[in-house]
Design an enzyme around this catalytic site. Structure first.
Site, PDB file in Angstrom:
ATOM      1  N   ILE A   1      -0.730  -2.069   7.626  1.00 25.65           N
ATOM      2  CA  ILE A   1      -1.681  -1.818   8.709  1.00 25.65           C
ATOM      3  C   ILE A   1      -3.015  -1.478   8.070  1.00 25.65           C
ATOM      4  CG2 ILE A   1      -2.289  -0.438  10.730  1.00 25.65           C
ATOM      5  CD1 ILE A   1       0.682   0.071  11.194  1.00 25.65           C
ATOM      6  N   ASP A   2      -3.903  -2.432   8.033  1.00 30.05           N
ATOM      7  CA  ASP A   2      -5.260  -2.198   7.552  1.00 30.05           C
ATOM      8  C   ASP A   2      -6.063  -1.633   8.721  1.00 30.05           C
ATOM      9  OD1 ASP A   2      -7.494  -2.565   5.636  1.00 30.05           O
ATOM     10  OD2 ASP A   2      -8.217  -3.913   7.207  1.00 30.05           O
TER      11      ASP A   2
ATOM     12  N   ASP B   1      -0.901  -5.187   2.906  1.00 31.24           N
ATOM     13  CA  ASP B   1      -1.386  -4.008   3.632  1.00 31.24           C
ATOM     14  C   ASP B   1      -0.718  -4.059   5.000  1.00 31.24           C
ATOM     15  OD1 ASP B   1      -2.670  -1.857   4.758  1.00 31.24           O
ATOM     16  OD2 ASP B   1      -4.643  -2.402   3.979  1.00 31.24           O
TER      17      ASP B   1
ATOM     18  N   ASP C   1      -6.420  -3.933   0.308  1.00 36.80           N
ATOM     19  CA  ASP C   1      -7.482  -3.878   1.314  1.00 36.80           C
ATOM     20  C   ASP C   1      -8.229  -5.199   1.421  1.00 36.80           C
ATOM     21  OD1 ASP C   1      -7.253  -1.080   2.013  1.00 36.80           O
ATOM     22  OD2 ASP C   1      -8.173  -0.614   0.077  1.00 36.80           O
TER      23      ASP C   1
ATOM     24  N   GLU D   1       0.816  -1.213   0.000  1.00 36.36           N
ATOM     25  CA  GLU D   1       0.000   0.000   0.000  1.00 36.36           C
ATOM     26  C   GLU D   1       0.850   1.264   0.000  1.00 36.36           C
ATOM     27  OE1 GLU D   1      -3.662   2.162   2.378  1.00 36.36           O
ATOM     28  OE2 GLU D   1      -2.679   0.450   3.301  1.00 36.36           O
TER      29      GLU D   1
ATOM     30  N   THR E   1      -5.678   2.018   9.529  1.00 39.80           N
ATOM     31  CA  THR E   1      -4.662   2.907  10.097  1.00 39.80           C
ATOM     32  C   THR E   1      -5.243   3.902  11.093  1.00 39.80           C
ATOM     33  OG1 THR E   1      -3.210   2.681   8.173  1.00 39.80           O
ATOM     34  CG2 THR E   1      -2.906   4.633   9.537  1.00 39.80           C
TER      35      THR E   1
END
Length: 273
Positions: A96-97, A94, A221, A74, A99
């Site tokens: 940190i999905d 990702d 995502d 990402e 954030t």
């Protein structure tokens, strides 16, 4: 160092190990204090220093284990592979999905890593940074959490369904999405907005909610979460016969999919900004 394409189970084992280490780093960085490092699409669409550090860690680990593979993340896009031919395996990351949840210390955020072979996602892991909950799936191998195979909701009546969704960061898109929610809520049990698409898909996969939809998802995502959802029996699609993608992702049990789809199509949920 392996350059061939291993079975999806082996790719999953790699993803799990890398995701666990990455989630540990994210957890420690959150405990030490985290701040906004930059913004993306709008001033509310934030990137933390942890997002960048965790993605660098994941990419470095995958590079060490699978140096010939491609990595799509990402924060940094596609990692360069030099003058090599196109890779059959691509990792979709990702770091940190969720954030914003992470920034505020809300325990609904995760590391998400999927392995794609020749354009098909074949393995994925989503690991909650705060709780350690871990969802995994391989194509044809089912979806799992804590040793238990996951099965989606058996609800057949949309009016009794708990539906999860998410909002974009552009104010105009949010306004359109709010109008959709305002109309849809009269036709379902209730709606939740939890703020992390990968985790949302996993919760629906194990029946802790009944269905999910969202506009604006990128590959990172939903790559791992959508595989978990599909392997748990959910039907995944877009609207009006389109494949799931940035315009819309709908995940629902087969018995609910058409009814939810038709409401979303009528409300032009994939339209707007």
């Amino acid at each position: 160092m392996e350059h061939s394409t291993p079975p999806s189970s082996e790719l999953l084992e790699i993803a799990i190990g890398v995701a666990r280490d990455a989630a540990g780093t994210a957890y420690r960085m959150r405990a030490e204090g985290v701040s906004v490092a930059a913004t993306k699409s709008t001033i509310t669409d934030v990137v933390t220093a942890a997002d960048r550090a965790v993605e660098r860690q994941i990419t470095a680990a995958l590079r060490q284990l699978r140096p010939a593979d491609a990595v799509l993340g990402e924060e940094y896009g596609t990692a360069e592979r030099g003058n090599q031919p196109p890779a059959r395996v691509r990792w979709i990351v990702d770091p940190i999905d969720g954030t914003v949840n992470y920034l505020y210390g809300l325990p609904h955020c995760a590391v998400s890593i999927a392995a794609e072979v020749d354009g098909q996602v074949v393995a994925g892991v989503v690991r909650n940074i705060h709780t350690g909950e871990e969802w995994t799936a391989t194509v044809g191998g089912g979806a799992w959490r804590a040793g238990q195979r996951l099965r989606c909701s058996t609800e057949t009546d949309l009016a009794q369904a708990l539906v999860v969704t998410g909002f974009g960061y552009d104010p105009r898109r949010r306004a359109h999405q709010a109008r959709v929610v305002a109309e849809l809520i009269a036709h379902v049990r209730d709606i939740r907005r939890l703020g992390a698409a990968a985790v949302d898909l996993c919760l629906v996969a194990e029946g802790r909610a009944d269905a999910y939809y969202e506009k604006g998802l990128a590959a990172w995502d939903q790559a791992a979460g959508a595989l978990v959802a599909a392997e748990a029996g959910l039907r995944i699609g877009g609207l009006k016969g389109l494949a799931p993608g940035p315009d819309m992702v709908v995940a629902a049990p087969p018995a609910l999919f058409d009814a939810l789809h038709d409401h979303l199509a009528r409300l032009d949920a994939s339209g707007g900004p």
